[in-house]
Design an enzyme around this catalytic site. Structure first.
Site, short mmCIF file in Angstrom:
data_model
loop_
_atom_site.label_atom_id
_atom_site.label_comp_id
_atom_site.label_asym_id
_atom_site.label_seq_id
_atom_site.Cartn_x
_atom_site.Cartn_y
_atom_site.Cartn_z
CG ASP A 222 -2.09 1.00 1.03
OD1 ASP A 222 -2.04 1.81 0.08
OD2 ASP A 222 -3.04 0.96 1.83
C1 BGC Z 1 -4.84 3.60 0.19
C2 BGC Z 1 -5.01 2.64 -0.96
C3 BGC Z 1 -4.86 3.38 -2.26
C4 BGC Z 1 -3.50 4.06 -2.29
C5 BGC Z 1 -3.26 4.87 -3.54
C6 BGC Z 1 -3.56 4.39 0.08
O1 BGC Z 1 -3.53 5.41 1.03
O2 BGC Z 1 -4.84 2.89 1.39
O3 BGC Z 1 -6.27 2.04 -0.90
O4 BGC Z 1 -5.04 2.52 -3.34
O5 BGC Z 1 -3.42 4.96 -1.19
O6 BGC Z 1 -4.11 5.96 -3.58
#
Ligand code: BGC
Length: 822
Positions: A222
């Site tokens: 993530d």
């Molecule tokens: C979130 C993800 C997301 C990623 C990119 C993260 O903060 O937890 O779900 O896909 O950011 O935006």
């Protein structure tokens, strides 16, 4: 294969460069070998592809909580196909979704982005979504793997959870989707599980995901979830996002030189990134981007929105309204609907028809009042209430728009409680006092408490329906289409009734104790025989359905066929969602939920029509995970096959004897050391009993607090005990006073900055804010001498310069080598 094979033509340094992204949204590229970067974009509610400081215009579809309420396998696949087409048009190679996390508690800030409290429902819909997107040659990133149940302190929260609950609840949905859809990528969550970051957890990423489930794709962190790139790589984390460029490259190279990471480990990670490039190249990049007909997709979003809403109440068939009724539309949300959540879901919607306009367009006899001030929902405004009451009094029927606040549909922090804003609750009470025909149109991201439910005639829960909300609503309210969604989560009567009531939030050590083990949602409420407001699987219709002729038969391939009829016994075409639950009917050595969802079907029926539903249960439907035997096992005995319209409305039951080849003689007798779990009496489960189930002693697990000094793994929020820490936290809070920026966004930013470990700030800055600078900040946060901090900052400057300058130098060097070679 072309790109994957080129891993052998890469230098080790080039391979390392593929283990981190090129930038915030792209994978690495290599001109020398013609390897293009891939674009990864959020997901999952529509395309959130960034352009400059904003996002491109895209179709905003119903959020996962709404999609889950449709219980529509084929529909979810078709939705995925649509998203896949849109990704092709926008050159997005991986869509960052679906979100498969289990709704452990209604307080989780991201529940609106997740499907269900039940892993079978979540996993089955996720598999369909993934198959849909990927059928278009575009990848998905199933997220957030795993046990990611809290947004508060999300970068460091530790999910303390027993293996059985992990296997049966928190991993199961992911497992189903991996086995049935093979997502191209899986996103590793921020949190830890039992002390280990998911991004560094080789049991999770390597043993279970690849070894047991046969996952073939790529694991990606993530965004900013990599605590330590080298440890992550060794545990099976292929790609770090966002890209940290030179910073990560030199870290991994150093670890290689020190013998801490092998050439093989580096090559494996790089090869998996290249394999993803191959899939994207074959899937869509080799063709020209097709045109995107947004008008057609908007129309599709409207149709999809009609399938999701759940009719929670409809006394005396208040709904549907007649076109001749004098209707009062009350609630500012009718003109400014809540259609989406924030963060990854903040799709820049193409076309938002407001419900008010959509009703007006139908030429109805309408009146209107705001009822509340959307900018001040914590405050009841008597004048607005009075005005609304006057309007309501003069109408035959009232359509009352109620929602949660923007703050409750946001990532980065959790809800404080399950309550709706006070201004909304006060309005419902006021209007219900003067008009007996009130139908509430509810838009929230998760289960909420509805204190006024007895006072209104009808409640239609729409969740976050996307840009099709407004246009879809009149069809449902006027009875052209029957609501047919059913709840994918239980609505408790009170927050105190939740199985996790004692452990809703992380404790001081940032541990989130999953004391309730497997008893999540209806598994808890049904086993503990607790009353609920609205049960799992529940939803009314304008029609009615009769269930009959259940047949449960063992098939030649050792599966169980479940057949039954559903008849539309009403006088309107409608869809019914039938659910098949399984429950063991014998005393067991392990605690079990009274019933578990094992199949479901949505059928569309004309009045008087009967459909024969044929479903198959495979052996998984009867298994539980034995921690002692370290495998899925079946207990032999009689099982009930229950066919229901909800988990609390079982219409047909038949028992079946299931045999088993598993030797269970060595299974532990859980009644000896975990007695309260047998009746799901979670309130009585002590720490000791929880530890018995957990398999380790939490007292020993607690961090050593003898040295309370902070490290770079800590965040600014951890520093409130220090003078400087408090000051810095205060400065960050000043963001909240910036006018004109939505509160939910400000909170996302402030919470992220405060709770992000300092070493992730180094990563996200690509090393420009260097390790030494982070160490300097740590010194300051520990109330150390400012001089020491300055020294460390100064020491960090060369690294900063390298982080800024080196990539450019390397690019130039690569270009000149290429020239020479030509
Ligand atoms: C979130 C993800 C997301 C990623 C990119 C993260 O903060 O937890 O779900 O896909 O950011 O935006």
């Amino acid at each position: 294969m072309e790109f994957e094979l080129s891993v052998k033509k890469m230098t080790l340094r080039e391979q390392i460069s593929f283990l981190t992204g090129k930038d915030f949204w792209h994978t690495a590229a290599l001109d020398r070998l013609g390897i293009p970067p891939l674009l990864l974009s959020d997901g999952p509610t529509g395309l959130r592809k960034m352009k400059g400081f904003g996002n491109i215009t895209a179709i905003c579809y119903p959020s996962a909580a709404a999609i889950a309420s449709s219980w529509d396998k084929e529909g979810t696949k078709a939705f995925g196909e649509k998203l896949g087409d849109e990704c092709r048009a926008e050159r997005v190679s991986v869509l960052l979704g679906p979100g498969v996390n289990i709704k452990r508690s209604p307080l989780c800030g991201r529940n609106f982005e997740y499907y269900s409290e039940d892993p079978f429902l979540a996993g089955t819909l996720a598999a369909n979504y993934i198959n849909g997107v990927q059928s278009k040659g575009v990848g998905t990133s199933m997220k957030h793997f795993a046990a990611n149940s809290t947004e508060d302190f999300r970068f460091k929260a530790d999910s303390i959870v027993d293996e059985r609950a992990l296997r049966e609840i928190y991993l199961r949905g992911f497992e189903i989707a991996v086995r049935h859809a093979q997502p191209w990528t899986i996103m590793m969550a921020y949190n830890k599980i039992n002390g280990k970051y998911c991004t560094e957890n080789s049991w999770l990423m390597t043993d279970v995901l690849r070894g047991e489930w046969g996952f073939q794709g790529l694991t990606v962190s993530d965004w900013t979830a990599t605590a330590d790139r080298v440890r992550g790589l060794k545990a099976g984390l292929d790609l770090e996002m966002p890209g940290a460029g030179y910073y990560t490259v030199q870290k991994v190279a150093k670890a290689y030189r020190a013998g801490e990471v092998s050439a093989e480990e580096i090559e494996t990670g790089a090869r998996r990134v290249l394999n993803l490039v191959d899939k994207a190249a074959e899937g869509h990049l080799s063709e020209a981007a097709p045109a995107w007909d947004k008008e057609a997709d908007h129309a599709y979003a409207v149709e999809l929105a009609k399938k999701c809403p759940v009719l929670l109440k409809n006394d005396n068939q208040l709904l549907p309204f007649s076109k001749d009724d004098k209707i009062a539309i009350i609630g500012a949300r009718a003109k400014k609907p809540l259609i989406k959540g924030g963060g990854s879901s903040s799709v820049n919607a193409y076309k938002v028809d407001t419900p008010y306009n959509a009703f007006e367009f139908r030429g109805l006899d309408l009146s209107y009042a705001d009822g509340y001030d959307l900018t001040m929902l914590d405050e009841v405004k008597p004048t607005l209430l009075e005005e609304a009451a006057e309007v309501a009094k003069a109408a035959d029927k009232v359509l009352l728009f109620v929602s949660c606040s923007d703050m409750d549909v946001q990532e980065g922090f959790d809800h404080v409680n399950m309550d709706l804003p006070v201004a909304m609750n006060a309005l419902v009470e006021k209007v219900a006092d003067v008009n007996k025909n009130v139908a509430v149109i509810l838009s929230t991201g998760s289960a909420v408490i509805l204190p006024w439910a007895d006072k209104v005639g009808a409640i239609l829960q729409t969740y976050l329906l996307g840009e099709g909300f407004g246009a879809a609503l009149p069809s449902l309210v006027l009875g052209e289409v029957s609501p047919s969604g059913k709840l994918a989560e239980t609505y408790p009567k009170s927050m105190r009734d939740l199985a996790c009531a004692k452990d809703l939030k992380v404790d001081n050590d940032l541990n989130l104790k999953y004391r309730e083990s497997i008893f999540v949602g209806y598994r808890y409420f049904d086993t503990a025989e607790k009353e609920v407001a609205y049960p799992f699987g529940f939803g009314l219709s304008y029609s009615k359905f009769a269930y009959s002729d259940l047949k449960v038969v063992r098939t030649a391939d050792e599966k169980v066929a479940v057949c039954f009829n559903i008849t539309n016994a009403g006088d309107m075409k409608a869809d019914e969602i039938a659910q098949v639950y399984v429950g063991a009917k014998f005393p067991s050595k392990v605690y079990r939920a009274r019933k578990e969802l094992k199949e479901f079907a949505r059928v569309s029926l004309e009045p008087g029509e009967t459909a024969k539903v044929e479903l198959t249960l495979d052996k998984c439907a009867f298994e539980y995970f034995s921690v002692d035997l370290d495998k899925w096992v079946i207990e032999p005995g009689k099982y009930s096959i229950m066919v229901g319209a909800s988990s609390r409305d079982i219409r047909l039951t038949e028992d079946i004897d299931i045999s088993s080849a598993d030797d269970l003689s060595k299974e532990a007798d859980y009644a000896d050391f975990a007695p309260h779990y047998f009746k799901a009496n979670i309130a009585e489960v002590s720490d000791v009993e929880f530890c018995n189930v957990l398999g380790y002693d939490l007292d020993e697990y607690l961090p050593d607090r003898t040295d309370s000094r902070l490290t770079a793994e800590d965040a600014i929020a951890d520093a409130v005990a220090s003078k400087t820490g408090r000051k810095i936290n205060g400065y960050i809070d000043m963001v909240n006073s910036i006018p004109g920026v939505p509160d939910a966004y400000k909170k996302l930013v402030t919470e992220s900055v405060k709770t992000m470990p300092l070493n992730r700030m180094v990563q996200v800055s690509r090393g420009i804010f260097s390790d030494n600078m982070a160490a300097g900040l740590v010194t300051l946060l520990n109330d150390g001498s400012p001089m020491d901090m300055v020294k460390l900052f100064a020491l960090g400057v060369p690294d900063t310069l390298k982080a800024v300058g080196m990539p450019a130098l390397q690019k130039r060097a690569a270009k000149s080598t290429e020239k020479k070679n030509r």
